[in-house]
Design an enzyme around this catalytic site. Structure first.
Site, PDB file in Angstrom:
ATOM      1  N   CYS A 168       0.749  -1.320  -0.144  1.00 39.36           N
ATOM      2  CA  CYS A 168       0.100  -0.069   0.091  1.00 39.36           C
ATOM      3  C   CYS A 168       0.795   1.286   0.200  1.00 39.36           C
ATOM      4  O   CYS A 168       0.348   2.327  -0.095  1.00 39.36           O
ATOM      5  CB  CYS A 168      -0.950  -0.002   1.208  1.00 39.36           C
ATOM      6  SG  CYS A 168      -2.013  -1.465   1.120  1.00 39.36           S
TER       7      CYS A 168
ATOM      8  N   HIS B  21      -2.736   8.195   5.970  1.00 38.06           N
ATOM      9  CA  HIS B  21      -2.800   6.866   5.510  1.00 38.06           C
ATOM     10  C   HIS B  21      -4.292   6.286   5.863  1.00 38.06           C
ATOM     11  O   HIS B  21      -5.197   5.590   5.249  1.00 38.06           O
ATOM     12  CB  HIS B  21      -1.748   5.989   5.664  1.00 38.06           C
ATOM     13  CG  HIS B  21      -1.807   4.677   5.247  1.00 38.06           C
ATOM     14  ND1 HIS B  21      -1.815   4.246   3.699  1.00 38.06           N
ATOM     15  CD2 HIS B  21      -1.996   3.373   5.721  1.00 38.06           C
ATOM     16  CE1 HIS B  21      -1.727   3.300   3.633  1.00 38.06           C
ATOM     17  NE2 HIS B  21      -2.000   2.283   4.844  1.00 38.06           N
TER      18      HIS B  21
ATOM     19  N   GLU C  20       0.148   5.932  13.199  1.00 38.30           N
ATOM     20  CA  GLU C  20       0.431   7.191  12.313  1.00 38.30           C
ATOM     21  C   GLU C  20      -0.068   8.332  13.135  1.00 38.30           C
ATOM     22  O   GLU C  20       0.832   9.147  13.120  1.00 38.30           O
ATOM     23  CB  GLU C  20      -0.553   7.043  11.165  1.00 38.30           C
ATOM     24  CG  GLU C  20      -0.512   8.305  10.155  1.00 38.30           C
ATOM     25  CD  GLU C  20      -1.163   8.045   9.048  1.00 38.30           C
ATOM     26  OE1 GLU C  20      -0.899   8.617   7.957  1.00 38.30           O
ATOM     27  OE2 GLU C  20      -2.228   7.489   8.952  1.00 38.30           O
TER      28      GLU C  20
ATOM     29  N   LYS D 161      -9.712   7.917   2.476  1.00 38.79           N
ATOM     30  CA  LYS D 161     -10.103   6.293   2.322  1.00 38.79           C
ATOM     31  C   LYS D 161     -11.306   6.291   2.903  1.00 38.79           C
ATOM     32  O   LYS D 161     -12.150   5.220   2.533  1.00 38.79           O
ATOM     33  CB  LYS D 161      -9.133   5.461   2.956  1.00 38.79           C
ATOM     34  CG  LYS D 161      -7.915   5.514   2.242  1.00 38.79           C
ATOM     35  CD  LYS D 161      -6.813   4.482   2.919  1.00 38.79           C
ATOM     36  CE  LYS D 161      -5.598   4.179   2.285  1.00 38.79           C
ATOM     37  NZ  LYS D 161      -4.553   5.364   2.388  1.00 38.79           N
TER      38      LYS D 161
ATOM     39  N   HIS E 168      -9.961   1.755   0.145  1.00 37.74           N
ATOM     40  CA  HIS E 168      -8.471   1.584   0.019  1.00 37.74           C
ATOM     41  C   HIS E 168      -8.154   1.028  -1.232  1.00 37.74           C
ATOM     42  O   HIS E 168      -8.154  -0.153  -1.576  1.00 37.74           O
ATOM     43  CB  HIS E 168      -7.982   0.713   1.213  1.00 37.74           C
ATOM     44  CG  HIS E 168      -6.334   0.793   1.618  1.00 37.74           C
ATOM     45  ND1 HIS E 168      -5.383   1.419   0.459  1.00 37.74           N
ATOM     46  CD2 HIS E 168      -5.581   0.224   2.448  1.00 37.74           C
ATOM     47  CE1 HIS E 168      -4.234   1.050   1.109  1.00 37.74           C
ATOM     48  NE2 HIS E 168      -4.495   0.444   2.157  1.00 37.74           N
TER      49      HIS E 168
ATOM     50  N   PHE F  21       1.993  -3.236   3.950  1.00 39.73           N
ATOM     51  CA  PHE F  21       2.507  -4.628   4.554  1.00 39.73           C
ATOM     52  C   PHE F  21       4.077  -4.862   4.029  1.00 39.73           C
ATOM     53  O   PHE F  21       4.578  -4.550   2.966  1.00 39.73           O
ATOM     54  CB  PHE F  21       1.631  -5.817   3.771  1.00 39.73           C
ATOM     55  CG  PHE F  21       0.219  -5.977   4.465  1.00 39.73           C
ATOM     56  CD1 PHE F  21      -0.215  -5.044   5.221  1.00 39.73           C
ATOM     57  CD2 PHE F  21      -0.463  -6.761   3.800  1.00 39.73           C
ATOM     58  CE1 PHE F  21      -1.387  -5.254   5.804  1.00 39.73           C
ATOM     59  CE2 PHE F  21      -1.665  -7.135   4.486  1.00 39.73           C
ATOM     60  CZ  PHE F  21      -2.359  -6.180   5.337  1.00 39.73           C
TER      61      PHE F  21
END
Length: 413
Positions: free
Chosen positions: A163, A303, A314, A335, A340, A401
């Site tokens: 991502c 994010h 975050e 998002k 996403h 990831f």
């Protein structure tokens, strides 16, 4: 004097719009792109989650020829649509092919082509598998499609970092320009991975929201009742070039891509470092790259995926970096509207950040009914917010990831 890299063209196809204009209007209006899937996947495969934020497939039929569409995986279809819009928006720069580069990204690649080919092999045998299967399923397929369409010969490269992919791609594009290897770079990312296997896999790892009875309100970053992310698909593209190159050809300029940085947590394959250490390092390095300080930041496109544990590191990292200035920073989590887009998320969110800086308007975060008290951020809720006059600096964050952290810095011009 430091040379500036500027953004002169943008293009997008998203779950909330067929192009940049419709996407931005929908974002400012707080429109959710999440819906229950209009197919039988849930029943056929006993999927616990049968909702997603999908691009309207009519867009492909409207913007690509039948031959083009047939020869491209959906991830490449979206890439080509977004890149063509960005190129036109930049007034088709007159640049030698050897001075034009592409930095494209994806998190998954041609999963639809791969799995369709497997179904064909099982049902009809090897002779019925499409000859173009391998070029269509390659993760570099979208980059190749864009590069060939625009005749880019300086370089055509693909970033694959889950991502964080397309935010890393923007950083790579910045490096390509600064190195002198190109005068113009088309950077972006695309994803088309909404498929029964990915829905099943993400559901199995408890990553997806289960709010299937209320899809439009499923993605709720920072809300105390957030329970997972919503899968989305689409693409975003940005045309980048030297400021003097843009001015010499009379191009409009949206903003400056002022800095970028990456880091890695080396902590866990799917979970972020709970202390936000890697995110802090990427943010600090990106600001240093932009010759900026934390006190300059006024906006962040976070994010913020809407996962129970993912949103907190975050928030912690931003507080560590911005310190006493955190209350002066308007944070948007888009998002909540687009879902996403995995490897395409960073590119679309960089476009949102660019337009926020250009218009001095931060888009809202929707579906937040009860802000998590652990989130010490000034989240833009409910409706857009006007950003302050004067110099305006914004961050766009992406994490993936594998522990990947990527941050870009966008400044007004």
């Amino acid at each position: 004097m430091t040379r500036k890299v500027v953004i002169t063209g943008i293009g997008a196809v998203t779950p909330i719009g067929s192009d940049v204009s419709s996407t931005w209007d929908a974002a400012l209006a707080g429109t959710s792109g999440t819906h229950k899937l209009d197919n039988d996947w849930g029943e056929k495969y006993s999927l616990p989650v049968d909702m997603a934020a999908r691009v309207d497939r009519q867009v492909v039929a409207d913007k690509l020829s039948r031959v083009e569409a047939k020869r491209l995986d959906p991830s490449s279809q979206f890439a080509l649509i977004a890149a063509r819009e960005a190129w036109q928006d930049a007034a088709t720069p007159d640049v030698e092919p050897e001075r034009l580069a592409v930095a494209w990204a994806t998190g998954v690649g041609g999963v639809w082509t791969l799995l369709d080919a497997w179904d064909t092999l099982q049902a009809k045998g090897p002779r019925r598998v499409m000859p173009l299967t391998v070029p269509m399923l390659m993760p570099n397929g979208p980059a190749a499609a864009v590069g060939m369409d625009l005749h880019a010969r300086a370089s055509v490269q693909t970033m694959v970092s889950a991502c964080a992919s397309s935010t890393e791609g923007l950083g790579h594009a910045l490096d390509v320009l600064r190195s002198g290897r190109a005068d113009v770079v088309v950077a972006g990312g695309s994803e088309a991975a909404i498929h029964p296997i990915t829905l099943a896999a993400f559901s199995s790892m408890q990553a997806l929201s289960k709010r299937v009875d209320d899809p439009e309100h499923a993605s709720r970053p920072y809300d105390v009742d957030r329970d997972g992310f919503v899968m989305g698909d689409g693409a975003g593209a940005l045309v980048l070039e030297w400021e003097e190159h843009a001015k010499a050809r009379g191009a409009k300029i949206y903003a400056e891509l002022a800095g970028a940085a990456v880091s890695n947590d080396a902590y866990h394959i799917t979970a972020s470092d709970p202390d936000g250490t890697g995110s802090v390092r990427a943010t600090v390095d990106a600001l240093r790259d932009a010759t900026a300080s934390p006190s300059d930041v006024r906006h962040v496109n976070a994010h913020a995926t809407s996962t129970p544990v993912g949103d907190l590191p975050e928030s912690l990292a931003l507080n560590k970096v911005l310190g006493e200035h955190i209350d002066d920073v308007a944070v948007s989590a888009t998002k909540s509207m687009t879902g996403h887009l995995l490897g395409g998320a960073g590119a679309v969110e960089a476009i949102f950040t660019t337009l926020a800086v250009k218009s001095r308007t931060a888009p809202p975060t929707i579906n937040v009914e009860n802000l998590d008290p652990k989130v010490n951020l000034d989240v833009v809720l409910g409706k857009p917010r006007t950003l302050p006059d004067g110099d305006l600096l914004a961050l766009s964050n992406s994490f993936g990831f594998g522990g990947h952290n990527a941050v870009v810095v966008i400044r007004n011009v």
